[in-house]
Design a protein around this motif. Structure first.
Motif, PDB file in Angstrom:
ATOM      1  N   ASN A   1       0.835  -1.196   0.000  1.00 49.59           N
ATOM      2  CA  ASN A   1       0.000   0.000   0.000  1.00 49.59           C
ATOM      3  C   ASN A   1       0.870   1.246   0.000  1.00 49.59           C
ATOM      4  O   ASN A   1       1.888   1.296   0.704  1.00 49.59           O
ATOM      5  CB  ASN A   1      -0.895   0.035   1.243  1.00 49.59           C
ATOM      6  CG  ASN A   1      -1.889  -1.098   1.281  1.00 49.59           C
ATOM      7  OD1 ASN A   1      -2.650  -1.285   0.336  1.00 49.59           O
ATOM      8  ND2 ASN A   1      -1.889  -1.857   2.369  1.00 49.59           N
TER       9      ASN A   1
ATOM     10  N   GLY B   1       0.810   1.338  -5.229  1.00 47.47           N
ATOM     11  CA  GLY B   1       1.008   0.251  -4.284  1.00 47.47           C
ATOM     12  C   GLY B   1       2.307  -0.470  -4.603  1.00 47.47           C
ATOM     13  O   GLY B   1       3.156  -0.661  -3.739  1.00 47.47           O
TER      14      GLY B   1
ATOM     15  N   THR C   1      -1.832  -8.155  -3.391  1.00 45.11           N
ATOM     16  CA  THR C   1      -2.828  -7.096  -3.205  1.00 45.11           C
ATOM     17  C   THR C   1      -2.080  -5.774  -3.138  1.00 45.11           C
ATOM     18  O   THR C   1      -1.197  -5.596  -2.296  1.00 45.11           O
ATOM     19  CB  THR C   1      -3.633  -7.304  -1.912  1.00 45.11           C
ATOM     20  OG1 THR C   1      -4.293  -8.574  -1.963  1.00 45.11           O
ATOM     21  CG2 THR C   1      -4.675  -6.212  -1.749  1.00 45.11           C
ATOM     22  N   ALA C   2      -2.413  -4.862  -4.052  1.00 49.54           N
ATOM     23  CA  ALA C   2      -1.676  -3.594  -4.127  1.00 49.54           C
ATOM     24  C   ALA C   2      -2.669  -2.448  -4.278  1.00 49.54           C
ATOM     25  O   ALA C   2      -3.602  -2.528  -5.088  1.00 49.54           O
ATOM     26  CB  ALA C   2      -0.711  -3.610  -5.310  1.00 49.54           C
ATOM     27  N   ALA C   3      -2.455  -1.383  -3.510  1.00 51.06           N
ATOM     28  CA  ALA C   3      -3.382  -0.252  -3.557  1.00 51.06           C
ATOM     29  C   ALA C   3      -2.652   1.056  -3.328  1.00 51.06           C
ATOM     30  O   ALA C   3      -1.710   1.138  -2.535  1.00 51.06           O
ATOM     31  CB  ALA C   3      -4.482  -0.420  -2.504  1.00 51.06           C
ATOM     32  N   SER C   4      -3.113   2.097  -4.041  1.00 54.78           N
ATOM     33  CA  SER C   4      -2.680   3.467  -3.779  1.00 54.78           C
ATOM     34  C   SER C   4      -3.820   4.187  -3.070  1.00 54.78           C
ATOM     35  O   SER C   4      -4.994   3.948  -3.362  1.00 54.78           O
ATOM     36  CB  SER C   4      -2.338   4.187  -5.083  1.00 54.78           C
ATOM     37  OG  SER C   4      -2.002   5.542  -4.835  1.00 54.78           O
ATOM     38  N   THR C   5      -3.466   5.065  -2.146  1.00 54.69           N
ATOM     39  CA  THR C   5      -4.480   5.728  -1.324  1.00 54.69           C
ATOM     40  C   THR C   5      -4.598   7.217  -1.619  1.00 54.69           C
ATOM     41  O   THR C   5      -5.193   7.954  -0.845  1.00 54.69           O
ATOM     42  CB  THR C   5      -4.169   5.523   0.164  1.00 54.69           C
ATOM     43  OG1 THR C   5      -2.872   6.060   0.440  1.00 54.69           O
ATOM     44  CG2 THR C   5      -4.178   4.049   0.529  1.00 54.69           C
TER      45      THR C   5
ATOM     46  N   GLY D   1      -2.669   1.120  -8.604  1.00 52.09           N
ATOM     47  CA  GLY D   1      -2.440   0.015  -7.685  1.00 52.09           C
ATOM     48  C   GLY D   1      -1.114  -0.646  -8.001  1.00 52.09           C
ATOM     49  O   GLY D   1      -0.284  -0.853  -7.125  1.00 52.09           O
TER      50      GLY D   1
ATOM     51  N   ALA E   1      -5.658  -5.206  -7.572  1.00 46.18           N
ATOM     52  CA  ALA E   1      -4.996  -3.900  -7.645  1.00 46.18           C
ATOM     53  C   ALA E   1      -6.035  -2.791  -7.666  1.00 46.18           C
ATOM     54  O   ALA E   1      -6.991  -2.837  -8.463  1.00 46.18           O
ATOM     55  CB  ALA E   1      -4.115  -3.820  -8.885  1.00 46.18           C
ATOM     56  N   THR E   2      -5.837  -1.783  -6.810  1.00 42.00           N
ATOM     57  CA  THR E   2      -6.790  -0.673  -6.699  1.00 42.00           C
ATOM     58  C   THR E   2      -6.034   0.645  -6.792  1.00 42.00           C
ATOM     59  O   THR E   2      -5.121   0.901  -6.003  1.00 42.00           O
ATOM     60  CB  THR E   2      -7.541  -0.735  -5.355  1.00 42.00           C
ATOM     61  OG1 THR E   2      -8.193  -2.008  -5.234  1.00 42.00           O
ATOM     62  CG2 THR E   2      -8.579   0.371  -5.285  1.00 42.00           C
ATOM     63  N   GLY E   3      -6.418   1.478  -7.747  1.00 37.62           N
ATOM     64  CA  GLY E   3      -5.767   2.774  -7.907  1.00 37.62           C
ATOM     65  C   GLY E   3      -6.287   3.807  -6.929  1.00 37.62           C
ATOM     66  O   GLY E   3      -7.424   3.729  -6.450  1.00 37.62           O
TER      67      GLY E   3
ATOM     68  N   GLY F   1      -6.129   0.962 -11.910  1.00 38.54           N
ATOM     69  CA  GLY F   1      -5.880  -0.204 -11.084  1.00 38.54           C
ATOM     70  C   GLY F   1      -4.515  -0.786 -11.404  1.00 38.54           C
ATOM     71  O   GLY F   1      -3.695  -1.010 -10.521  1.00 38.54           O
TER      72      GLY F   1
END
Length: 281
Positions: free
Chosen positions: A149, A159, A183-187, A195, A220-222, A228
């Motif tokens: 993250n 992420g 599992t990768a995400a940018s916040t 992501g 993956a979530t952007g 993503g």
């Protein structure tokens, strides 16, 4: 192997093999110098409380004895509000070296200057408050359970991939996943990173290029306007020069879920905070 021990001071790992057994905490940054191989023994936990610095020209390869060892790495910040990656670029040398993961439970979170500030990539580039974000080096994941993250902030890194910049986000390039659970995400709440891919930038988004997924389970979530998987968000103002990051992604296997942030693709180009220009796929 050299046994990794508790330390309240900064640690440098020079080229060679290292092993973690039991519970170990290192409260200042760990710096990788050369080609370093790290083995996570069964049931161990290594807490890298200010991250593992892998700068350009250096490499870190992580193995697990039978998959149960854990590494927790959280990046740090400096007095200029730059943020390091959890594993990768530092606050001063933002570009990341090569990172390879064969197994283990890997939890990596970028450093953060606060919810209204800047966040580094989980794995990849560092983040600059006054310049371009750091680029990722080659990142390869063969297995393990990897959670990456970005640090929290308005402008954040990916992420997995490039760091953020108060200019152009860092590129997330040469990222390959062969297996494992990732599992990768940018916040990012304004200029969010992908992501997996490019970091967010206040003037331009980072490119997510040569991203390949051949197997494993990938989620993956952007961040806001980050893809993503692909490009990062491109700017917080409406102007013709503000461009989001392009994405170049190849998927030949695995189970992949990719969710883009607002105005961004799930897989491909990032969006703009004001959605003026989009990246290409």
């Amino acid at each position: 192997c050299t046994l990794v021990e508790n330390s309240a001071e900064a640690v440098t790992w020079t080229a060679g093999w290292y092993a973690v057994s039991g519970n170990v905490t290192i409260s200042e940054p760990i710096t990788v110098n050369g080609e370093v191989h790290l083995i996570l023994a069964d049931d161990c936990t290594l807490n890298a409380e200010k991250g593992i610095v892998v700068e350009t020209g250096n490499s870190l390869t992580i193995y697990a004895q039978s998959g149960s060892g854990t590494l927790n790495a959280t990046g740090t910040t400096d007095s200029s509000n730059n943020a390091s990656a959890g594993i990768g670029g530092s606050t001063s040398s933002l570009d990341s070296g090569a990172i390879t993961i064969h197994g283990g439970v890997i939890n990596a979170t970028g450093g953060s200057t606060g919810s209204n500030g800047y966040g580094g990539a989980g794995i990849g580039g560092g983040t600059s408050k006054s310049a371009n974000g750091g680029n990722s080096g080659t990142i390869i994941i063969y297995g393990g359970t990897v959670t990456a993250n970005s640090g929290a902030g308005n402008a954040t890194g990916a992420g997995i991939g490039g760091g953020a910049g108060d200019n152009v986000g860092g590129a997330g390039s040469n990222i390959t996943i062969y297996g494992g659970s990732v599992t990768a995400a940018s916040t990012g709440t304004q200029s969010g990173g992908a992501g997996i891919g490019g970091g967010g930038g206040t003037v331009g988004g980072g490119t997510g290029s040569d991203i390949q997924i051949h197997g494993g389970t990938v989620n993956a979530t952007g961040g806001n306007s980050g893809a993503g998987i692909g490009g990062g968000s491109g700017g917080v103002n409406v102007a013709s020069s503000y461009k989001s990051g392009d994405g170049a992604v190849t998927i030949s296997g695995g189970a992949v879920t990719a969710v883009g942030g607002k105005y961004a693709a799930g897989i491909g180009g990032g969006g703009g905070y004001k959605y003026e220009l989009y990246g290409t796929t």
